[in-house]
Scaffold this active site. Sequence first.
Site, mmCIF file in Angstrom:
data_model
loop_
_atom_site.group_PDB
_atom_site.id
_atom_site.type_symbol
_atom_site.label_atom_id
_atom_site.label_comp_id
_atom_site.label_asym_id
_atom_site.label_seq_id
_atom_site.Cartn_x
_atom_site.Cartn_y
_atom_site.Cartn_z
ATOM 1 N N LYS A 71 0.893 -1.272 -0.104
ATOM 2 C CA LYS A 71 0.203 0.059 0.088
ATOM 3 C C LYS A 71 0.777 1.231 -0.158
ATOM 4 C CE LYS A 71 -4.296 -1.700 2.179
ATOM 5 N NZ LYS A 71 -5.305 -1.114 3.290
ATOM 6 N N ASP A 108 -10.024 3.512 2.357
ATOM 7 C CA ASP A 108 -10.205 3.033 3.746
ATOM 8 C C ASP A 108 -10.893 4.137 4.416
ATOM 9 O OD1 ASP A 108 -9.231 0.603 3.352
ATOM 10 O OD2 ASP A 108 -6.989 1.019 3.673
ATOM 11 N N GLY A 246 -16.285 -4.610 12.710
ATOM 12 C CA GLY A 246 -15.301 -4.328 11.579
ATOM 13 C C GLY A 246 -15.763 -4.798 10.040
HETATM 14 P P1 NAP Z 1 -0.387 -2.471 11.728
HETATM 15 O O1 NAP Z 1 -0.054 -1.112 10.746
HETATM 16 O O2 NAP Z 1 0.568 -3.658 11.891
HETATM 17 O O3 NAP Z 1 -0.634 -1.676 12.980
HETATM 18 C C1 NAP Z 1 -0.674 -2.475 14.341
HETATM 19 C C2 NAP Z 1 -1.236 -1.637 15.545
HETATM 20 O O4 NAP Z 1 -1.477 -2.599 16.494
HETATM 21 C C3 NAP Z 1 -0.004 -0.647 15.796
HETATM 22 O O5 NAP Z 1 -0.679 0.464 16.215
HETATM 23 C C4 NAP Z 1 0.599 -1.614 17.160
HETATM 24 O O6 NAP Z 1 1.244 -0.604 17.873
HETATM 25 C C5 NAP Z 1 -0.674 -2.036 17.659
HETATM 26 N N1 NAP Z 1 -0.357 -3.188 18.387
HETATM 27 C C6 NAP Z 1 0.026 -4.495 17.817
HETATM 28 N N2 NAP Z 1 0.267 -5.306 19.050
HETATM 29 C C7 NAP Z 1 0.328 -4.507 19.917
HETATM 30 C C8 NAP Z 1 0.382 -4.790 21.721
HETATM 31 N N3 NAP Z 1 0.964 -5.945 21.965
HETATM 32 N N4 NAP Z 1 -0.011 -3.943 22.393
HETATM 33 C C9 NAP Z 1 -0.223 -2.784 21.876
HETATM 34 N N5 NAP Z 1 -0.563 -2.452 20.708
HETATM 35 C C10 NAP Z 1 -0.147 -3.144 19.872
HETATM 36 O O7 NAP Z 1 -1.770 -3.046 11.057
HETATM 37 P P2 NAP Z 1 -2.897 -2.225 10.383
HETATM 38 O O8 NAP Z 1 -2.845 -2.673 8.768
HETATM 39 O O9 NAP Z 1 -3.114 -0.741 10.960
HETATM 40 O O10 NAP Z 1 -4.328 -3.071 10.976
HETATM 41 C C11 NAP Z 1 -4.727 -3.197 12.219
HETATM 42 C C12 NAP Z 1 -5.813 -4.063 12.364
HETATM 43 O O11 NAP Z 1 -7.066 -3.228 11.535
HETATM 44 C C13 NAP Z 1 -5.738 -5.411 11.961
HETATM 45 O O12 NAP Z 1 -6.475 -6.360 12.569
HETATM 46 C C14 NAP Z 1 -6.522 -5.382 10.608
HETATM 47 O O13 NAP Z 1 -7.198 -6.532 10.344
HETATM 48 C C15 NAP Z 1 -7.748 -4.440 10.652
HETATM 49 N N6 NAP Z 1 -8.061 -3.628 9.610
HETATM 50 C C16 NAP Z 1 -9.452 -3.997 9.187
HETATM 51 C C17 NAP Z 1 -10.007 -3.154 8.123
HETATM 52 C C18 NAP Z 1 -11.335 -3.376 7.859
HETATM 53 O O14 NAP Z 1 -11.895 -3.118 6.656
HETATM 54 N N7 NAP Z 1 -12.195 -3.689 8.859
HETATM 55 C C19 NAP Z 1 -9.116 -2.445 7.151
HETATM 56 C C20 NAP Z 1 -7.513 -2.656 7.455
HETATM 57 C C21 NAP Z 1 -7.111 -3.238 8.798
HETATM 58 P P3 NAP Z 1 2.684 -0.067 17.573
HETATM 59 O O15 NAP Z 1 2.651 1.162 16.569
HETATM 60 O O16 NAP Z 1 3.208 0.135 18.782
HETATM 61 O O17 NAP Z 1 3.342 -1.366 16.908
#
Ligand code: NAP
Length: 280
Positions: A71, A108, A246
Amino acid sequence: MTVTGQARVAGVIGWPIGHSRSPQLHGYWLDRYGIDGAYVPLPVAPERLEQAIRALPALGLAGVNVTVPHKEAVLPLMDEVEPLARRIGAVNTVVVGDDAGLWGRNTDAFGFMAALRAGAPTFDPATGPAVVLGAGGAARAVVAALIEAGAPVVRLVNRTVAKAERIAADLGGPVEPIDWERRGDALGDAALLVNATSLGMKGRPALEFDLDALPLEAVVNDIVYTPLETDLLAAARARGNPAVDGLGMLLHQARPAFEAFFGRDPEVTTALRDHVLAGD
Ligand code: NAP
């Protein structure tokens, strides 16, 4: 639906791509509307990304959706990038123009807001503070959407607070970065709580979050959709907060892409939700 020689063709690029629900989603709409078109998964390794993107006009594709891990990397390959996608720093939809130019968009933020409005129709983001957990790619789109919808302040809580600070700087607007350890303090007068971390997702650690300080009328939205009913949503419903899952964001973000590729704004219906859930 039979695909003819005149079919419009689009797809989704990612690496790996087998997990993507986009082919199922777009395929449902193509069938539903009897459109002569095809939407296919396109596995593109990172080292082949530029080659694949540059080939889209030559292959006559209408465009592609872009998923993990491409992306951010596709953005500099575009001829034109819509301002919202540039602010978010990621492109999830590439549209091939009539002039063979590549137009990068990010749907998004649209998907998040459309799903929130559908799931909580009386909620107005301008009425109070929003608390967003997470500062990854998804959170960027969520925060951009909330700023655009007039949220008076977005309290952005993240484990790595520097990432929240970067989003605040990139997006501008009323974004207040908050350290993860202080997450409970952010809830007091919140009108909306969004989980945009990966916590609570199948195979990931649980989201441990105490809702005691959250006003009962605040809307709780978890953008994690596997499982559909996360512990956060169950806890919110149990205490009487309106809760939005979601899946809606996933379905609504696909609408602008489908319209750009196949010429029709498709409907998000209960039958579509059931179809996508049945594919689990
Ligand atoms: P990402 O870029 O990997 O970001 C993950 C986030 O989770 C970061 O803020 C990370 O914090 C935090 N995190 C992970 N492990 C943690 C822990 N142990 N304690 C505290 N914070 C933690 O992922 P993303 O692409 O943003 O996606 C995030 C979620 O949204 C996923 O579950 C994905 O499936 C969902 N999503 C849903 C849609 C939808 O259409 N519904 C679309 C996109 C994504 P740090 O910054 O500190 O690492």
